[in-house]
Design an enzyme around this catalytic site. Sequence first.
Site, PDB file in Angstrom:
ATOM      1  N   GLY A   1       0.784  -1.236   0.000  1.00 31.34           N
ATOM      2  CA  GLY A   1       0.000   0.000   0.000  1.00 31.34           C
ATOM      3  C   GLY A   1       0.810   1.277   0.000  1.00 31.34           C
ATOM      4  O   GLY A   1       0.282   2.350   0.268  1.00 31.34           O
ATOM      5  N   GLU A   2       2.127   1.198  -0.322  1.00 31.27           N
ATOM      6  CA  GLU A   2       2.984   2.370  -0.193  1.00 31.27           C
ATOM      7  C   GLU A   2       2.610   3.514  -1.143  1.00 31.27           C
ATOM      8  O   GLU A   2       2.845   4.688  -0.844  1.00 31.27           O
ATOM      9  CB  GLU A   2       4.457   1.990  -0.395  1.00 31.27           C
ATOM     10  CG  GLU A   2       4.832   1.490  -1.771  1.00 31.27           C
ATOM     11  CD  GLU A   2       4.572   0.007  -1.971  1.00 31.27           C
ATOM     12  OE1 GLU A   2       5.033  -0.542  -2.974  1.00 31.27           O
ATOM     13  OE2 GLU A   2       3.889  -0.612  -1.133  1.00 31.27           O
TER      14      GLU A   2
ATOM     15  N   ARG B   1      -6.503   1.075  -5.704  1.00 37.58           N
ATOM     16  CA  ARG B   1      -5.720  -0.084  -5.290  1.00 37.58           C
ATOM     17  C   ARG B   1      -5.667  -1.115  -6.422  1.00 37.58           C
ATOM     18  O   ARG B   1      -6.690  -1.388  -7.066  1.00 37.58           O
ATOM     19  CB  ARG B   1      -6.338  -0.730  -4.049  1.00 37.58           C
ATOM     20  CG  ARG B   1      -6.418   0.189  -2.831  1.00 37.58           C
ATOM     21  CD  ARG B   1      -5.059   0.507  -2.238  1.00 37.58           C
ATOM     22  NE  ARG B   1      -5.193   1.067  -0.894  1.00 37.58           N
ATOM     23  CZ  ARG B   1      -4.156   1.439  -0.149  1.00 37.58           C
ATOM     24  NH1 ARG B   1      -2.925   1.332  -0.625  1.00 37.58           N
ATOM     25  NH2 ARG B   1      -4.347   1.919   1.075  1.00 37.58           N
TER      26      ARG B   1
ATOM     27  N   ARG C   1     -14.446  58.084 -11.584  1.00 36.10           N
ATOM     28  CA  ARG C   1     -13.174  57.780 -10.910  1.00 36.10           C
ATOM     29  C   ARG C   1     -12.202  58.951 -11.090  1.00 36.10           C
ATOM     30  O   ARG C   1     -12.412  59.832 -11.925  1.00 36.10           O
ATOM     31  CB  ARG C   1     -12.540  56.496 -11.437  1.00 36.10           C
ATOM     32  CG  ARG C   1     -12.112  56.530 -12.891  1.00 36.10           C
ATOM     33  CD  ARG C   1     -11.592  55.144 -13.315  1.00 36.10           C
ATOM     34  NE  ARG C   1     -11.075  55.122 -14.662  1.00 36.10           N
ATOM     35  CZ  ARG C   1     -11.797  55.004 -15.755  1.00 36.10           C
ATOM     36  NH1 ARG C   1     -13.124  54.909 -15.645  1.00 36.10           N
ATOM     37  NH2 ARG C   1     -11.252  54.989 -16.952  1.00 36.10           N
TER      38      ARG C   1
ATOM     39  N   GLU D   1      -6.742  54.508 -24.004  1.00 38.46           N
ATOM     40  CA  GLU D   1      -5.912  53.634 -24.848  1.00 38.46           C
ATOM     41  C   GLU D   1      -6.700  52.925 -25.950  1.00 38.46           C
ATOM     42  O   GLU D   1      -6.171  52.645 -27.028  1.00 38.46           O
ATOM     43  CB  GLU D   1      -5.163  52.600 -23.992  1.00 38.46           C
ATOM     44  CG  GLU D   1      -5.984  51.495 -23.373  1.00 38.46           C
ATOM     45  CD  GLU D   1      -6.660  51.888 -22.071  1.00 38.46           C
ATOM     46  OE1 GLU D   1      -7.185  51.004 -21.392  1.00 38.46           O
ATOM     47  OE2 GLU D   1      -6.687  53.096 -21.751  1.00 38.46           O
TER      48      GLU D   1
ATOM     49  N   GLY E   1     -15.529  20.602 -23.018  1.00 39.31           N
ATOM     50  CA  GLY E   1     -14.685  19.957 -22.017  1.00 39.31           C
ATOM     51  C   GLY E   1     -15.469  19.523 -20.800  1.00 39.31           C
ATOM     52  O   GLY E   1     -16.501  20.111 -20.456  1.00 39.31           O
TER      53      GLY E   1
ATOM     54  N   THR F   1     -13.491  17.024 -13.387  1.00 38.89           N
ATOM     55  CA  THR F   1     -14.013  16.480 -12.134  1.00 38.89           C
ATOM     56  C   THR F   1     -15.032  17.423 -11.520  1.00 38.89           C
ATOM     57  O   THR F   1     -16.039  16.995 -10.957  1.00 38.89           O
ATOM     58  CB  THR F   1     -12.850  16.256 -11.143  1.00 38.89           C
ATOM     59  OG1 THR F   1     -11.872  15.424 -11.761  1.00 38.89           O
ATOM     60  CG2 THR F   1     -13.344  15.584  -9.873  1.00 38.89           C
TER      61      THR F   1
ATOM     62  N   LYS G   1     -16.214  28.173 -18.198  1.00 36.73           N
ATOM     63  CA  LYS G   1     -16.137  27.024 -17.291  1.00 36.73           C
ATOM     64  C   LYS G   1     -17.147  27.219 -16.174  1.00 36.73           C
ATOM     65  O   LYS G   1     -17.121  28.224 -15.463  1.00 36.73           O
ATOM     66  CB  LYS G   1     -14.720  26.879 -16.717  1.00 36.73           C
ATOM     67  CG  LYS G   1     -14.584  25.668 -15.794  1.00 36.73           C
ATOM     68  CD  LYS G   1     -13.136  25.343 -15.463  1.00 36.73           C
ATOM     69  CE  LYS G   1     -12.561  26.290 -14.452  1.00 36.73           C
ATOM     70  NZ  LYS G   1     -11.230  25.849 -13.963  1.00 36.73           N
TER      71      LYS G   1
ATOM     72  N   ASP H   1       1.894  21.333 -13.058  1.00 33.67           N
ATOM     73  CA  ASP H   1       1.166  20.333 -13.850  1.00 33.67           C
ATOM     74  C   ASP H   1       1.583  20.406 -15.314  1.00 33.67           C
ATOM     75  O   ASP H   1       0.755  20.324 -16.217  1.00 33.67           O
ATOM     76  CB  ASP H   1      -0.341  20.560 -13.702  1.00 33.67           C
ATOM     77  CG  ASP H   1      -1.151  19.306 -14.015  1.00 33.67           C
ATOM     78  OD1 ASP H   1      -0.548  18.223 -14.112  1.00 33.67           O
ATOM     79  OD2 ASP H   1      -2.385  19.410 -14.175  1.00 33.67           O
TER      80      ASP H   1
END
Length: 890
Positions: A145-146, A155, A496, A506, A570, A573, A592, A686
């Site tokens: 199980g390391e 598993r 502002r 700009e 896409g 999870t 997303k 990643d």
Amino acid sequence: MGSCLRTTSKSKIPVLPNHEGLDLSEAKAKLSRKIKQSMPDPRLSSDCKEPTDAKFAIVQDKSKSKADISFISAALTKHFIFNSLTEEQRESVINHMKYYILEPREVVFEQNSVGSTFFVIAHGKLEVIIDEKRVNVLRPQESFGELALLHDTPRSATVRTIENSSLWGVDRKTFRNTLEQINALNYAENRGLIESIPVFKILNNAQIESLIASIATNMYSPGQVIVNEGETGDLLYIIKQGSVICSQGEKDIKTMEKGDYFGEQALLYNSVRTATITAVENTKCLTIGRAELTKLFGTSLQLIVHKNSQRIAFDKNVYLKKLTKTQFEKLLNCSEIQELKEGEKAISEGIRKCDNIIVLIKGELQSEDGEIVYKVFDIIGLDEAIQAFDDIFQKDYYAKGDVHLAFIKNSAFFEAIGGDYHKVTTNNDAIKLLKKIPLFRYLSEEQFESLIQSLRTENFKNDAIIFAQNQPGESLFLIKSGRVEVIDKDTNRILRNITKDDYFGERSLLFDKFRSATVKAKGEVNCWVLYKSDFMRILDEKLKKLLMKRIELQDDNINIHDLYVVNQIGTGTFGNVFLVIHKQKKSLYALKAVNKKKVRAYEMEDNLLLERKILLQIDHMLISKLIKTFKDDKRVYFLLEYIRGMNLFDVLRKLDVLTVADAKFYTACIFLMLEHLHERDIIYRDLHPMNIMIDDEGYPKLIDFGAAKIIKGRTYTIVGIPPHYMAPEIITGHGYTLSADYWSAGIMLYEFLYAAVPFGEEENDPYVVYEMVQQGKFLFPPNADNKDKIKDLITQLLCKNPAARLGGTFDNLKSHPWFIGINWEKILRRELPTPYVPILPSILHDAEMALKNHKPLDEVITKAEKHDEIPKPRPVKEGFNVNWDEEFKG
């Protein structure tokens, strides 16, 4: 599973790609499966899952005898995870292990379940079952199980007791926390010792981090000689534990203890040892080598100290702090260092002050009567050089103690800064302001020069209207001094205030739009003004198109109700990604959508807030851009730049064989991505081909920042990068820094050139790959050459010492011989030819249909979420912020 359950095969040496001997598409398809299947979502914590290991065992926090400790320690030596630990770390892990008591035929864990615990068998026998067949029997001192100590991986087998059995076990959270606490304390202690040494006080934080990563630890027994008088040395020693005696000839001079150090001159001068040092008791020393530091920084420590000292002096000086980074570096490179001993003459009477600019980087200068006249970091002769004064020195000046001076000749100074100081620094102020504007980030040096020449200065009196709402826009304003008000003419409301070192107007340089507000001077206002006609003369058509596209991505006046779904592009999870179109502008974006129920179930609130924070800091041509975020009752949303293209992994399969030029192009792009992130203390974590898109012009774009993190110093979390790309320091849990990304880049460079990964090319078992990465041994193909020192570059990037990978700075990395011929600025301006331009189907019809037959956004997303599995939400902890999503408000 434990090594007893696994058969290990050695990875074959890759052969250079050729059309006769290597089926690249098959090899790359295999690697694709490895990447996709090997790791879970990087944002998923093991704490988000219910425990599945040894559910029916009696678990005791049993004290361990010496025999128990020895027994467990012998079992741990079979695994690389524990072999990399210090004795202190191993003892601490053993101390935290719990005792599990199980009856016959009890399941420890089941095949395909996700567990978090590693076990050592104390008594009894257990069977290993794969697909309902017994494949092995485990006995005392064997372990299993390391892999669970590293991350959530299903598993590979079921383990069940045959008879009454007992196990020692430690779960991942306890294991990682134990290592983190010890390593964090060790790191803090080592950093404190390093920073206490005068020669290192002048180093910056990145250089200190590199030093800490390069420290070696040595133990000396009582009476053991550490250094001998008269020997040539190149190591500095810092006493971390114990004590030593310092002697010359037969005479003992002094005793040194924890925190003391010796041999610092060896780092600077490779000098002869002036004394013998002998351990009095068991003594632990940190050591740092001169050769290692030169390799680490790309130059000698002495030169680093001199340049850092000059930088401090420059930063303190009212004149030089106005120079640009490039001008700074040119000044540093044209200075000559002079080292003086006590009493040596530094400056002679009668010399003109303006002939040389002298930077005092160590020590003090005194007149003949002993008066201290100049102190460390003083700059002598600069004012006279800038003002063209002919003053002369009225006295001789001498070194007080050891003195280091940096001399810059008058002519070299003006050549380095680019001409007349006053004109140069005025232009610098304008350039500094212009570079704050995303629109100008991708101009060449020549275009910037033309831009500066085109600026005009205009002054406005108090209450003057600079321009009025609904007027045609034709100019950009950069405020040199003063303050302006931006006013909505329809409501007479002040929107502002804009002050010195800011800008407005700009968008009028590129778009034929009317002014959206009135701007009025409040007090005297002085501006640089750039007119559209002048700007357009500077741009070519390609750059104009590029800038228009980038400035469109700055538009955050988008409302989520203005977006219609074209199609789903896409699934992840946590969220689904949709191609959307703006109903008025017809612009395409990626949206997303992340379901809040999933966020709560997995306790991912902080992760999403961090992802948003990181994306808002990033604005780079080669990185996916966040435009805006939204929220509603059900979800939070990220509106992103739509990248129409192909995954780099699929592009590599299409290309079959990368030329050296192609590999150089993609690698250079990756380093530009990392440079932008690392300048902002963002580690990506990643990096592999599936997280890079190749857009419709063939340029790469970095996507998916779910694993990214802002770090200062070290972090310890294992994230979801595929094992073939994971740096060894992440695996071992000793803590890692930004340099873990360079390892992944080195893996990709090797893959580009040799169509294989250097570690575990033929391995599907993550544990075996981790073992190979940890060993750090890789081979080049037999027919690989070292043209332009490419092998040296790969070896540098895949160095187990994280601090050595960069070679000092990004500038050093970019100037490596292998990159000769790469025009880094042209990559950012997208002016270089690309290796592959994807052939993509048209989306015009789908976009038109979305505009004609649009459905409500919530309806489309709800349908996409229909089959999502959402775990039961966990109880809300005390102090939980129910308004965590407030920042997502559009």
